[in-house]
Write a protein that holds these residues in place. Structure first.
Motif, PDB file in Angstrom:
ATOM      1  N   PHE A 111       1.404 -10.407   3.987  1.00  0.00           N
ATOM      2  CA  PHE A 111       1.747  -9.065   3.531  1.00  0.00           C
ATOM      3  C   PHE A 111       0.817  -8.632   2.409  1.00  0.00           C
ATOM      4  N   CYS A 112       0.633  -7.314   2.290  1.00  0.00           N
ATOM      5  CA  CYS A 112      -0.076  -6.788   1.124  1.00  0.00           C
ATOM      6  C   CYS A 112       0.727  -5.629   0.550  1.00  0.00           C
ATOM      7  N   ILE A 113       0.619  -5.458  -0.743  1.00  0.00           N
ATOM      8  CA  ILE A 113       1.342  -4.406  -1.459  1.00  0.00           C
ATOM      9  C   ILE A 113       0.306  -3.469  -2.032  1.00  0.00           C
ATOM     10  N   ASP A 114       0.417  -2.202  -1.642  1.00  0.00           N
ATOM     11  CA  ASP A 114      -0.554  -1.190  -2.052  1.00  0.00           C
ATOM     12  C   ASP A 114       0.177   0.111  -2.345  1.00  0.00           C
ATOM     13  N   LEU A 115      -0.466   0.977  -3.098  1.00  0.00           N
ATOM     14  CA  LEU A 115       0.121   2.257  -3.459  1.00  0.00           C
ATOM     15  C   LEU A 115       0.447   3.065  -2.201  1.00  0.00           C
ATOM     16  N   ALA A 116       1.660   3.590  -2.146  1.00  0.00           N
ATOM     17  CA  ALA A 116       2.070   4.436  -1.022  1.00  0.00           C
ATOM     18  C   ALA A 116       1.386   5.790  -1.144  1.00  0.00           C
ATOM     19  N   GLU A 117       1.011   6.340  -0.011  1.00  0.00           N
ATOM     20  CA  GLU A 117       0.357   7.643   0.031  1.00  0.00           C
ATOM     21  C   GLU A 117       1.192   8.592   0.883  1.00  0.00           C
ATOM     22  N   SER A 118       0.897   9.883   0.777  1.00  0.00           N
ATOM     23  CA  SER A 118       1.670  10.863   1.543  1.00  0.00           C
ATOM     24  C   SER A 118       1.597  10.593   3.042  1.00  0.00           C
ATOM     25  N   LYS A 119       0.477  10.062   3.521  1.00  0.00           N
ATOM     26  CA  LYS A 119       0.340   9.767   4.957  1.00  0.00           C
ATOM     27  C   LYS A 119       1.285   8.653   5.416  1.00  0.00           C
TER      28      LYS A 119
END
Length: 164
Positions: free
Chosen positions: A8-16
């Motif tokens: 898994f990776c955790i990254d900033l959520a974006e509007s898309k």
């Protein structure tokens, strides 16, 4: 990317990402009913929530399964001397498989790398006892009973902390 695990990776959520994030929320029907008096959230609600979390200084992040590229959860947090974990939610059909624990353990390592001295969470107490047990089993202690205001609803909760 904030941190990653083997799968898994955790990254900033974006509007898309709003469709997939809405799927995560909407799979957690008991959470929605208990916390928000709702059956579902919309993409518009997700977009507003992402923006309000950013405005409040939080990092609203997606949890992505690396093999499929699918969003399987969300995690909202603030970094700092006291890291504040606002939300950790996994798709309902993936609960009980240890994913939440793995994500939290990786978040704890991330918090340590950011020189955080402790992690704070606020846990709603009239929702699901297994949630409170999860945090106690992961080393958190109850600090104070509070009333939590979220989405125009007041919820009984407890502040919990884990010292690093």
């Amino acid at each position: 990317m904030f941190f990653e695990l083997k799968d898994f990776c955790i990254d900033l959520a974006e509007s898309k990402d709003s469709d997939e994030i809405a799927e995560v929320y909407n799979s957690n029907k008991q959470f929605l009913k208990s916390h928000m008096n709702r059956e579902r959230v919309t993409n518009e609600w997700i977009l507003q929530e992402l923006e309000s979390m950013k405005e409040a200084g939080f990092y609203p992040c997606k949890i992505v399964e690396t093999m499929s590229g699918k969003i399987i959860g969300i995690i909202d947090f603030k970094a700092g001397e006291e890291a504040y974990l606002s939300l950790l939610m996994i798709k309902d059909d993936l609960k009980g498989k240890g994913i939440g624990k793995l994500i939290f353990q990786s978040f704890e390592k991330y918090a340590r790398s950011q020189k955080s001295k402790c992690i704070r969470i606020d846990v709603v107490t009239d929702y699901d006892n297994s949630v409170l047990d999860f945090w106690i089993n992961n080393g958190f202690v109850k600090i104070e009973d509070i009333k939590l205001n979220w989405t125009e609803k007041t919820l009984p909760a407890v502040i919990m902390r884990k010292y690093l």
